[in-house]
Enzyme design. Sequence first.
Site, PDB file in Angstrom:
ATOM      1  N   ASP A   1       0.845  -1.165  -0.080  1.00 36.60           N
ATOM      2  CA  ASP A   1      -0.134  -0.017  -0.108  1.00 36.60           C
ATOM      3  C   ASP A   1       0.830   1.328   0.037  1.00 36.60           C
ATOM      4  O   ASP A   1       2.229   1.139   0.505  1.00 36.60           O
ATOM      5  CB  ASP A   1      -0.851   0.058   1.292  1.00 36.60           C
ATOM      6  CG  ASP A   1      -2.153   0.992   1.056  1.00 36.60           C
ATOM      7  OD1 ASP A   1      -2.394   1.396  -0.016  1.00 36.60           O
ATOM      8  OD2 ASP A   1      -2.844   1.174   2.005  1.00 36.60           O
TER       9      ASP A   1
ATOM     10  N   GLU B   1       1.753   3.979  -4.167  1.00 33.56           N
ATOM     11  CA  GLU B   1       1.254   2.826  -4.210  1.00 33.56           C
ATOM     12  C   GLU B   1       2.203   1.974  -5.148  1.00 33.56           C
ATOM     13  O   GLU B   1       2.655   0.791  -4.871  1.00 33.56           O
ATOM     14  CB  GLU B   1      -0.180   2.846  -4.562  1.00 33.56           C
ATOM     15  CG  GLU B   1      -1.112   3.297  -3.692  1.00 33.56           C
ATOM     16  CD  GLU B   1      -2.534   3.437  -4.394  1.00 33.56           C
ATOM     17  OE1 GLU B   1      -3.206   3.655  -3.584  1.00 33.56           O
ATOM     18  OE2 GLU B   1      -2.623   3.794  -5.710  1.00 33.56           O
TER      19      GLU B   1
ATOM     20  N   ASP C   1      -5.265  -2.761  -2.411  1.00 33.74           N
ATOM     21  CA  ASP C   1      -6.526  -2.088  -2.359  1.00 33.74           C
ATOM     22  C   ASP C   1      -6.614  -1.017  -3.319  1.00 33.74           C
ATOM     23  O   ASP C   1      -7.672  -0.268  -3.349  1.00 33.74           O
ATOM     24  CB  ASP C   1      -7.173  -1.559  -0.945  1.00 33.74           C
ATOM     25  CG  ASP C   1      -5.895  -0.783  -0.404  1.00 33.74           C
ATOM     26  OD1 ASP C   1      -5.670   0.189  -1.272  1.00 33.74           O
ATOM     27  OD2 ASP C   1      -5.762  -0.412   0.890  1.00 33.74           O
TER      28      ASP C   1
ATOM     29  N   ASP D   1      -1.132  -0.923   5.105  1.00 33.31           N
ATOM     30  CA  ASP D   1      -1.745   0.218   5.199  1.00 33.31           C
ATOM     31  C   ASP D   1      -1.005   1.107   6.576  1.00 33.31           C
ATOM     32  O   ASP D   1      -0.381   2.068   6.426  1.00 33.31           O
ATOM     33  CB  ASP D   1      -3.080   0.409   5.489  1.00 33.31           C
ATOM     34  CG  ASP D   1      -3.887   1.472   6.044  1.00 33.31           C
ATOM     35  OD1 ASP D   1      -4.334   2.367   4.842  1.00 33.31           O
ATOM     36  OD2 ASP D   1      -3.660   2.014   7.179  1.00 33.31           O
TER      37      ASP D   1
ATOM     38  N   HIS E   1     -21.032  21.310 -14.491  1.00 35.94           N
ATOM     39  CA  HIS E   1     -20.106  21.962 -15.288  1.00 35.94           C
ATOM     40  C   HIS E   1     -20.026  23.507 -14.317  1.00 35.94           C
ATOM     41  O   HIS E   1     -20.750  23.957 -13.614  1.00 35.94           O
ATOM     42  CB  HIS E   1     -20.368  22.205 -16.491  1.00 35.94           C
ATOM     43  CG  HIS E   1     -21.763  23.069 -16.600  1.00 35.94           C
ATOM     44  ND1 HIS E   1     -21.833  24.298 -16.790  1.00 35.94           N
ATOM     45  CD2 HIS E   1     -22.734  22.528 -16.965  1.00 35.94           C
ATOM     46  CE1 HIS E   1     -23.281  24.494 -16.853  1.00 35.94           C
ATOM     47  NE2 HIS E   1     -23.917  23.462 -17.025  1.00 35.94           N
TER      48      HIS E   1
ATOM     49  N   GLU F   1     -27.257  17.744 -21.805  1.00 26.87           N
ATOM     50  CA  GLU F   1     -28.294  18.350 -21.091  1.00 26.87           C
ATOM     51  C   GLU F   1     -29.453  18.202 -21.966  1.00 26.87           C
ATOM     52  O   GLU F   1     -29.591  17.955 -23.161  1.00 26.87           O
ATOM     53  CB  GLU F   1     -28.130  19.998 -20.922  1.00 26.87           C
ATOM     54  CG  GLU F   1     -28.994  20.702 -20.297  1.00 26.87           C
ATOM     55  CD  GLU F   1     -29.474  20.076 -18.893  1.00 26.87           C
ATOM     56  OE1 GLU F   1     -30.054  18.884 -19.039  1.00 26.87           O
ATOM     57  OE2 GLU F   1     -29.160  20.896 -17.902  1.00 26.87           O
TER      58      GLU F   1
END
Length: 527
Positions: A17, A58, A83, A132, A331, A407
């Site tokens: 991680d 990572e 993960d 982690d 937007h 839209e």
Amino acid sequence: MADQAPRPAREFVVEADGGSRGNPGPAGYGAVVLDPVTGEALVEAAEYLGVVTNNVAEYRGLLAGLRAAAELDPDATVHVRMDSKLVVEQMSGRWKIKHPDMKPLAAEAARVFPPGRVTYEWIPRASNKHADRLANEAMDAGARGEAWSPSDSTAELDAGGADRAAPAGRTAGSRRTGAASAVAPAGTEGGDSGEPAPDGGGAAAGEPLARAGRGRVDAASLGAGTRAATGTGTSGTGAPATGASGTGAPATGTPATGTSGTGASATGASGTGASATGASGTGASATGAPGLGVAAETSGEADVRAAKVVASPGWGPPDMGAPATFVLLRHGETPLTPQKRFSGSGGSDPSLSPVGREQAERVAASLARRGTIEAVVASPLARTRETAGIVAARLGLEVAIEEGLRETDFGAWEGLTFGEVRERHPADLDAWLASPDAEPTGGGESFAATGTRIAATRDRLVAAYAGRTVLLVSHVTPIKTFVRLALGAPPESLFRMELSAASLSAVAYYADGGASVRLFNETSHLR
């Protein structure tokens, strides 16, 4: 003398991680090599990296874990568990690697073992506690101007290592001997990003360390040690989950036909006047998350809390896997927005105003701090493409265009205010307000048609981005329709929602067809 039988190759599990407290920000990684049968931690590695992005951290964790496994046995086969959906999918060859900082790290990781000897698996964050915790220890050490110390580490205990069975012939608390004492010579990995270390970073950066696995401990687990618990800004899914709504968004109600499955929930909903009354479906709930406004809370802390709320699993069963999470961004402002004029897909297609571009920059910075967006998809209209382009550039991603996110076409009402439409087309406006099947004057698109289009777009995108967190840059009508369909609410509910320019909402879609509204009309990033 008879030939000696070849030694069977060992098998290892690598859990890795990385995290960044800010994106980019002070970062570190953690990795652990495990015995796949006993769960014994054979080697741990951690390093403070200075200032890099979450994804780079990572990858550095992956590289350290693979190198540690190779030190134990260069002929081994390795199963990597992380993960980070991004790293797993890219290293498995299913996603392209486009970011220039990650390409060389991915190539280096691919060379540690020959092709075919390493497999990858995505695991939930809660299943990656050990790595982690190591990453957090490295970042904590770096903040003190120190290197991570194996002797001071409690990562295995904090992550519940005592729950793993000790191998046969050993007692709890015994220490393995013969493990590699270092992942790589000091300095070979640290500092190669070219990014400056923060003040006080000193010698802590660029000193990768590993240690022999610590034996089982006869003690109760001290807790999960997750990123959220330690206040770090490392990765999560989703988007911010706090904030009140702004005002001045066009009041274009957006009912749509169709409903989602039962059991949909709405968590983290916020905003002035934002409501979803009359929501249908069994077990629907709406739990308001606290809004921002606490003076002591920093933007980084808000980002962590926001990501926790959006990424929380809800009430669904634990075996459904990661949902497809749509972070819905309206937007930024155009010249028509503050005037509250109808601006659909059949009008002048305005670009962002200076205010709108500033709004897009602010939301881009906010999303970059969270580090959770894996893809960006936008409506084809100019204002959404421009907003998406600003955000995607900050995130190091490309923009995909989806026609279904455009839209509604408001016909002859394009460019007019609500009052002007009332004055010129009163009968058509009354019909439009009364029925989702009514079209605007001049052959525009009805809300029923918009609902059908958005439902089809939703299904297509959920299939394409299963298990991923995707930013959809769209408009008032489509975003309200996504939310309405997720809640199973009636068409008139969308006249009661306020959706501000450059606001964020979020909906998660699960494998069983259920949907969960995680966020609505969040605008804290604009203040």
